[in-house]
Design a protein around this motif. Structure first.
Motif, PDB file in Angstrom:
ATOM      1  N   GLN A  32      60.731 -35.099 -96.308  1.00 36.52           N
ATOM      2  CA  GLN A  32      60.793 -34.323 -95.064  1.00 36.52           C
ATOM      3  C   GLN A  32      62.203 -34.321 -94.507  1.00 36.52           C
ATOM      4  OE1 GLN A  32      57.625 -34.565 -92.055  1.00 36.52           O
ATOM      5  NE2 GLN A  32      56.625 -36.043 -93.380  1.00 36.52           N
ATOM      6  N   SER A  91      68.510 -26.999 -81.805  1.00 32.52           N
ATOM      7  CA  SER A  91      69.664 -27.384 -82.607  1.00 32.52           C
ATOM      8  C   SER A  91      69.975 -26.334 -83.674  1.00 32.52           C
ATOM      9  CB  SER A  91      69.427 -28.747 -83.275  1.00 32.52           C
ATOM     10  OG  SER A  91      68.541 -28.609 -84.371  1.00 32.52           O
ATOM     11  N   LEU A  92      68.993 -25.487 -83.964  1.00 36.83           N
ATOM     12  CA  LEU A  92      69.222 -24.417 -84.936  1.00 36.83           C
ATOM     13  C   LEU A  92      69.696 -23.141 -84.248  1.00 36.83           C
ATOM     14  CD1 LEU A  92      66.056 -25.085 -87.077  1.00 36.83           C
ATOM     15  CD2 LEU A  92      68.412 -25.305 -87.883  1.00 36.83           C
ATOM     16  N   GLY A  93      69.879 -23.212 -82.933  1.00 33.28           N
ATOM     17  CA  GLY A  93      70.394 -22.060 -82.201  1.00 33.28           C
ATOM     18  C   GLY A  93      69.312 -21.100 -81.735  1.00 33.28           C
ATOM     19  N   MET A  94      68.054 -21.519 -81.829  1.00 36.12           N
ATOM     20  CA  MET A  94      66.985 -20.622 -81.384  1.00 36.12           C
ATOM     21  C   MET A  94      66.908 -20.637 -79.867  1.00 36.12           C
ATOM     22  SD  MET A  94      64.170 -21.589 -84.298  1.00 36.12           S
ATOM     23  CE  MET A  94      62.931 -20.417 -83.842  1.00 36.12           C
ATOM     24  N   LEU A 115      63.247 -19.970 -91.208  1.00 39.05           N
ATOM     25  CA  LEU A 115      62.959 -19.449 -89.868  1.00 39.05           C
ATOM     26  C   LEU A 115      64.207 -19.108 -89.050  1.00 39.05           C
ATOM     27  CD1 LEU A 115      60.795 -18.761 -87.734  1.00 39.05           C
ATOM     28  CD2 LEU A 115      60.964 -21.118 -86.939  1.00 39.05           C
ATOM     29  N   ALA A 116      65.074 -20.102 -88.850  1.00 35.49           N
ATOM     30  CA  ALA A 116      66.227 -19.865 -87.978  1.00 35.49           C
ATOM     31  C   ALA A 116      67.222 -18.898 -88.624  1.00 35.49           C
ATOM     32  CB  ALA A 116      66.920 -21.180 -87.642  1.00 35.49           C
ATOM     33  N   ALA A 148      64.615 -29.556 -82.209  1.00 36.62           N
ATOM     34  CA  ALA A 148      64.946 -29.077 -83.547  1.00 36.62           C
ATOM     35  C   ALA A 148      65.226 -27.584 -83.505  1.00 36.62           C
ATOM     36  CB  ALA A 148      63.802 -29.378 -84.510  1.00 36.62           C
ATOM     37  N   PHE A 160      62.823 -36.385 -88.073  1.00 43.51           N
ATOM     38  CA  PHE A 160      62.775 -35.187 -88.936  1.00 43.51           C
ATOM     39  C   PHE A 160      62.585 -33.897 -88.138  1.00 43.51           C
ATOM     40  CE2 PHE A 160      59.819 -38.264 -91.350  1.00 43.51           C
ATOM     41  CZ  PHE A 160      60.850 -39.160 -91.555  1.00 43.51           C
ATOM     42  N   ASN A 161      61.501 -33.867 -87.321  1.00 43.52           N
ATOM     43  CA  ASN A 161      61.204 -32.692 -86.503  1.00 43.52           C
ATOM     44  C   ASN A 161      61.077 -31.414 -87.318  1.00 43.52           C
ATOM     45  OD1 ASN A 161      61.312 -34.417 -84.387  1.00 43.52           O
ATOM     46  ND2 ASN A 161      63.302 -33.753 -83.628  1.00 43.52           N
ATOM     47  N   LEU A 162      60.439 -31.513 -88.471  1.00 43.64           N
ATOM     48  CA  LEU A 162      60.130 -30.282 -89.202  1.00 43.64           C
ATOM     49  C   LEU A 162      59.041 -29.545 -88.438  1.00 43.64           C
ATOM     50  CD1 LEU A 162      60.068 -31.323 -92.967  1.00 43.64           C
ATOM     51  CD2 LEU A 162      61.885 -30.205 -91.663  1.00 43.64           C
ATOM     52  N   PHE A 163      58.972 -28.227 -88.655  1.00 47.41           N
ATOM     53  CA  PHE A 163      57.915 -27.460 -88.013  1.00 47.41           C
ATOM     54  C   PHE A 163      56.651 -27.628 -88.858  1.00 47.41           C
ATOM     55  CE2 PHE A 163      61.826 -24.778 -87.084  1.00 47.41           C
ATOM     56  CZ  PHE A 163      62.112 -25.485 -85.920  1.00 47.41           C
ATOM     57  N   ARG A 214      67.416 -27.452 -93.976  1.00 47.28           N
ATOM     58  CA  ARG A 214      67.228 -26.496 -92.879  1.00 47.28           C
ATOM     59  C   ARG A 214      68.520 -26.353 -92.081  1.00 47.28           C
ATOM     60  NH1 ARG A 214      62.652 -27.852 -88.455  1.00 47.28           N
ATOM     61  NH2 ARG A 214      64.112 -29.529 -87.963  1.00 47.28           N
ATOM     62  N   ALA A 215      69.182 -27.477 -91.833  1.00 49.50           N
ATOM     63  CA  ALA A 215      70.438 -27.426 -91.086  1.00 49.50           C
ATOM     64  C   ALA A 215      71.543 -26.788 -91.924  1.00 49.50           C
ATOM     65  CB  ALA A 215      70.830 -28.833 -90.645  1.00 49.50           C
ATOM     66  N   MET A 252      72.093 -22.943 -92.256  1.00 46.73           N
ATOM     67  CA  MET A 252      72.742 -22.204 -91.168  1.00 46.73           C
ATOM     68  C   MET A 252      74.266 -22.173 -91.348  1.00 46.73           C
ATOM     69  SD  MET A 252      70.128 -21.330 -89.351  1.00 46.73           S
ATOM     70  CE  MET A 252      70.747 -20.827 -87.743  1.00 46.73           C
ATOM     71  N   GLN A 303      51.834 -23.922 -83.109  1.00 47.18           N
ATOM     72  CA  GLN A 303      51.297 -25.284 -83.168  1.00 47.18           C
ATOM     73  C   GLN A 303      50.274 -25.519 -82.064  1.00 47.18           C
ATOM     74  OE1 GLN A 303      54.213 -28.492 -83.729  1.00 47.18           O
ATOM     75  NE2 GLN A 303      55.759 -26.918 -84.005  1.00 47.18           N
ATOM     76  N   GLU A 320      74.362 -22.696 -83.300  1.00 49.71           N
ATOM     77  CA  GLU A 320      74.226 -22.081 -84.621  1.00 49.71           C
ATOM     78  C   GLU A 320      75.101 -22.781 -85.651  1.00 49.71           C
ATOM     79  OE1 GLU A 320      75.139 -17.913 -84.799  1.00 49.71           O
ATOM     80  OE2 GLU A 320      73.756 -17.454 -83.157  1.00 49.71           O
ATOM     81  N   GLY A 355      60.660 -33.204 -79.778  1.00 51.29           N
ATOM     82  CA  GLY A 355      61.503 -33.055 -80.966  1.00 51.29           C
ATOM     83  C   GLY A 355      61.418 -31.656 -81.547  1.00 51.29           C
ATOM     84  N   GLN A 356      60.266 -31.019 -81.380  1.00 50.52           N
ATOM     85  CA  GLN A 356      60.111 -29.660 -81.887  1.00 50.52           C
ATOM     86  C   GLN A 356      61.024 -28.696 -81.126  1.00 50.52           C
ATOM     87  OE1 GLN A 356      58.034 -28.438 -84.484  1.00 50.52           O
ATOM     88  NE2 GLN A 356      58.096 -30.610 -84.974  1.00 50.52           N
ATOM     89  N   MET A 366      72.049 -30.373 -86.980  1.00 50.17           N
ATOM     90  CA  MET A 366      71.662 -31.708 -86.525  1.00 50.17           C
ATOM     91  C   MET A 366      70.448 -32.183 -87.309  1.00 50.17           C
ATOM     92  SD  MET A 366      71.368 -33.242 -82.751  1.00 50.17           S
ATOM     93  CE  MET A 366      71.175 -34.995 -82.487  1.00 50.17           C
TER      94      MET A 366
END
Lengths: 252, 497
Positions: free
Chosen positions: A154, B333-336, A112-113, B330, A98-101, A161-162, A165, B349, A89, B326-327, A93
């Protein structure tokens, strides 16, 4: 560099002790020690395969260290009973890819997070998302899907996004390597701004200009070790190690 | 006159009643009988009415307006004798010149001679005078030949009255109803086709007559419609039930717990490794032996859902594993946590990716409903089967095929469009023009699915599709939560190169 001196007095955010990481028979990290202080910008340089990315990924436990210890603000996160999600949390990172949703808009990516992990209300999460997206210069792209944004945009959404948090440290894993040259600057500008604002950052990059301008400390890794570290001036202008000299000679 | 009449009738149908010289009617035999008859229990009962299915069309229905044979049966009460019967057919009943009546009387299993004057038929009524009254307990059957029935609501009911020997007139109980089908436009068209010279010519070719008889095509479509609705109901209930079941199986298979993982794998492999036909037999013949009885359709839906869930499991598993790692990283990395990642990031997805293969699976399941005909579930195939049995012609099967195609062809087209759209999409950074082009072609049809290009390699979706087409070939594992070192190795290798 008075600024650097100041930062070395601040509390340690990340401490790595004798970190070893193997993938099967392949030992990628052979014993790495590192301390990162609050507000410090550490740029990690080194040739491909030197273990920079692996070290970064160990810090938020995307890779499980084979041996050694990692502390995050006095908590040993390599201890067996660590709540990994809780640790993550607070560690932001940013990935090379990118690894966007892809199914969520820029704003929803950032929300989201916050909602799921930090349990913020939708309203608060949205407010934070808008603020962070404005901070990275995308206030006019809130409802765009990732596919409708350029790579640089992106990556900036990913940074927002990071940041949303409220991380205590940000890890950048070659954040600009996948970008077209003309898009790199926008991302680096955002990172510069973050550094000025006092964010603790560990940056794996090949952008020498950025390292020279922004880094408080530059680390040179090779063969699974940190072979040299110092201020940008020390590393770029007076490298001591042969491999550092060789690497910088090839780059510049 | 009487004699010649009798001879004529006898040749026409030898079971016809024989007429005798009129016997003097005994009047005063048992006055008490006459007085008591109305209040006696066991008055006449009418227990059977049938009409022979008419031949002009397929099926077992009696069609209005077609001459048919109508049978009416009664049993004379215990304490009465019947001297005449008056039958009233519903309004619209038509007797023709060919119409005639045949009377049969039975005492138990013994045939009795019927001593009656010729039945008088007029305006949908029949009057039968018995010269010798029917004895108590006699069963009388009145068969009316070449009667065209109307199709009143509630069916054809025959009413009327009878006279006892004593002269008392009683109402006959209403007969059980005969179901008569009104003539539809299809029937009218069949009648029209019957008269067309080109139809005759067409039908003179054995191949065309056997597979494409115009009259049967026209007649089968409305008859098979019911079967089509039932097949649709089976798949439209079964498939949605299979989806959550398949998803649970997929998550168990991907998950970390060895036991549930093993059980899910076992289930999926056994179901996919045995024919659905066999599974249907096991369910339909096994469950009753265990004392479990359920409605055929319920059992059918359950078997279909259980079968399909195994295939959907593989589709979902391949879909989930085709999502770029990566999904997962990611989200992590956000703690999910795992569930948050699965339900908020991965499954949304996956849904878009697996829709084409799911549609293919829907098509397969829809066609597989036909297998239920083997155990007597009335669905499209079974309706076709009974028409084929009735007509000795293959045309109803061809019509059934049309009903299957009615659903499958548009869906096949849809799958193609979806797949084209998916393979045209790419990761967020590249492949934009392709994505746009594909979106253009797909957008009109697919407004329900938002046109989001997918991340990662475009080929993964294709891989997922192939995984269903050839279930034996597992989709390449892009992500395995239980095997992180492997992944990282690829990553490290990549970095080294």
């Amino acid at each position: 560099m008075t600024e650097t001196m100041d930062k070395s007095q601040t509390p340690v955010v990340v401490r790595i002790e004798n970190l070893v990481k193997s993938f099967g028979d392949l030992e990628v990290l052979k014993g790495v020690d590192l301390e990162v202080h609050r507000g410090e910008v550490v740029v990690v340089l080194g040739p491909s395969g030197s273990g920079k990315s692996t070290m970064l990924r160990c810090i938020n436990l995307l890779e499980k260290p084979t041996a050694g210890r990692i502390f995050f603000e006095d908590q040993e996160i390599t201890a067996p009973k660590t709540d990994v999600n809780k640790v993550r949390e607070h560690i932001g990172m940013v990935f090379q890819s990118f690894n966007l949703f892809p199914h969520l808009s820029a704003k929803k990516n950032v929300m989201l997070a916050q909602v799921k992990v930090l349990k913020r209300s939708k309203e608060e999460a949205e407010r934070v998302a808008i603020a962070q997206l404005e901070r990275v210069g995308l206030g006019d792209r809130l409802d765009y899907l990732p596919s409708q944004l350029s790579g640089g945009q992106q990556q900036r959404v990913a940074i927002a996004r990071a940041l949303a948090m409220d991380p205590h440290v940000m890890l950048f894993d070659e954040a600009t390597s996948a970008l077209d040259p003309e898009l790199v600057r926008g991302v680096l500008d955002v990172m510069r701004e973050m550094a000025r604002a006092g964010m603790t950052m560990i940056v794996v990059t090949h952008e020498m200009g950025f390292a020279r301008d922004v880094a408080d400390r530059v680390i040179f890794m090779d063969g699974g070790y940190i072979v040299e570290q110092g201020t940008p001036q020390e590393i770029f202008d007076h490298p001591q190690n042969e491999r550092t000299k060789d690497f910088l000679g090839h780059i510049s | 006159m009487k004699k010649s009449d009798r001879a004529q009738r006898a040749t026409a149908a030898n079971e016809r009643l024989t007429l005798r010289d009129i016997l003097p009617k005994a009047f005063s035999l048992m006055l008490a009988f006459a007085l008591m008859a109305p209040c006696l229990a066991g008055a006449i009962t009418v227990d059977n009415t049938t009409a022979r299915p008419t031949q002009t069309t397929v099926g077992n229905s009696v069609y209005a307006g077609d001459p048919t044979r109508v049978t009416w049966e009664c049993v004379v009460g215990e304490n009465e004798e019947v001297s005449s019967i008056f039958l009233q057919y519903p309004e619209g009943t038509v007797f023709s010149n060919e119409s005639y009546a045949r009377l049969t009387a039975l005492d138990g299993l013994d045939r009795l001679e019927v001593d009656a004057v010729d039945p008088i038929m007029a305006d949908g009524t029949v009057r039968i005078e018995f010269k010798t009254p029917l004895a108590p307990g006699t069963r009388l059957r009145v068969e009316m030949y070449f009667v065209a029935l109307p199709a009143p609501a509630g069916g054809v009911v025959i009413t009327g009255s009878y006279t006892t020997r004593s002269g008392a007139v009683q109402d006959l109980p209403a007969s059980p109803a005969i179901e008569v089908v009104g003539k539809s436009s299809a029937d009218a068209m069949v009648a029209w086709l019957d008269e067309q010279p080109w139809v005759e010519k067409w039908n003179s070719v054995p191949f065309l007559r056997t597979f494409f008889k115009p009259q049967l095509i026209v007649a089968s479509f409305p008859s098979l419609f019911k079967g089509w609705l039932r097949a649709m109901a089976l798949v439209l209930i079964g498939f949605p039930l299979a989806i959550p079941l398949g998803l649970v199986l997929a998550l168990l298979k991907i998950g970390k717990f060895k036991l549930t993982k093993g059980l899910a794998s076992l289930y999926v492999n056994v179901v996919r490794g045995t024919p659905l036909f066999l599974q249907i037999y096991i369910a339909f013949f096994g469950l009753p032996l265990m004392g479990i009885t359920a409605n055929n359709y319920v059992v059918g839906v359950i078997v279909l859902a259980m079968n399909s869930s195994a295939y959907l499991c593989e589709i979902f598993r391949a879909g989930i594993q085709s999502i770029h790692k990566g999904q997962f990283e990611a989200a992590a990395s956000l703690g999910m946590n795992g569930a948050q990642t699965m339900f908020n990031v991965i499954i949304p997805q996956t849904v878009r990716r697996v829709i084409p293969t799911m549609t293919s699976e829907f098509i397969l399941l829809y066609k597989d409903t036909s297998l239920l005909s083997a155990v007597g579930v009335m669905e499209l195939m079974m309706f076709g089967k009974s028409l084929v049995a009735n007509t000795g012609n293959i045309t109803p099967y061809i019509v059934a095929a049309c009903y299957y195609l009615l659903v499958t062809l548009p869906l096949i087209k849809l799958v193609n469009v979806l797949e084209a759209r998916l393979s045209g999409t790419d990761g967020g950074s590249g492949g934009k023009t392709k994505a746009k082009k594909a979106r253009k072609s797909g957008k009109k049809l697919l407004s329900a699915i938002s046109p989001v290009p997918l991340p990662g390699d475009a080929n993964v979706a294709q891989d997922a599709a192939q995984a269903t087409a050839e279930p034996e070939v597992a989709a390449p594992a892009v992500w395995r939560p239980d095997a992180e070192p492997d992944l990282s190795l690829t990553d490290a290798g990549h970095e080294m190169s």
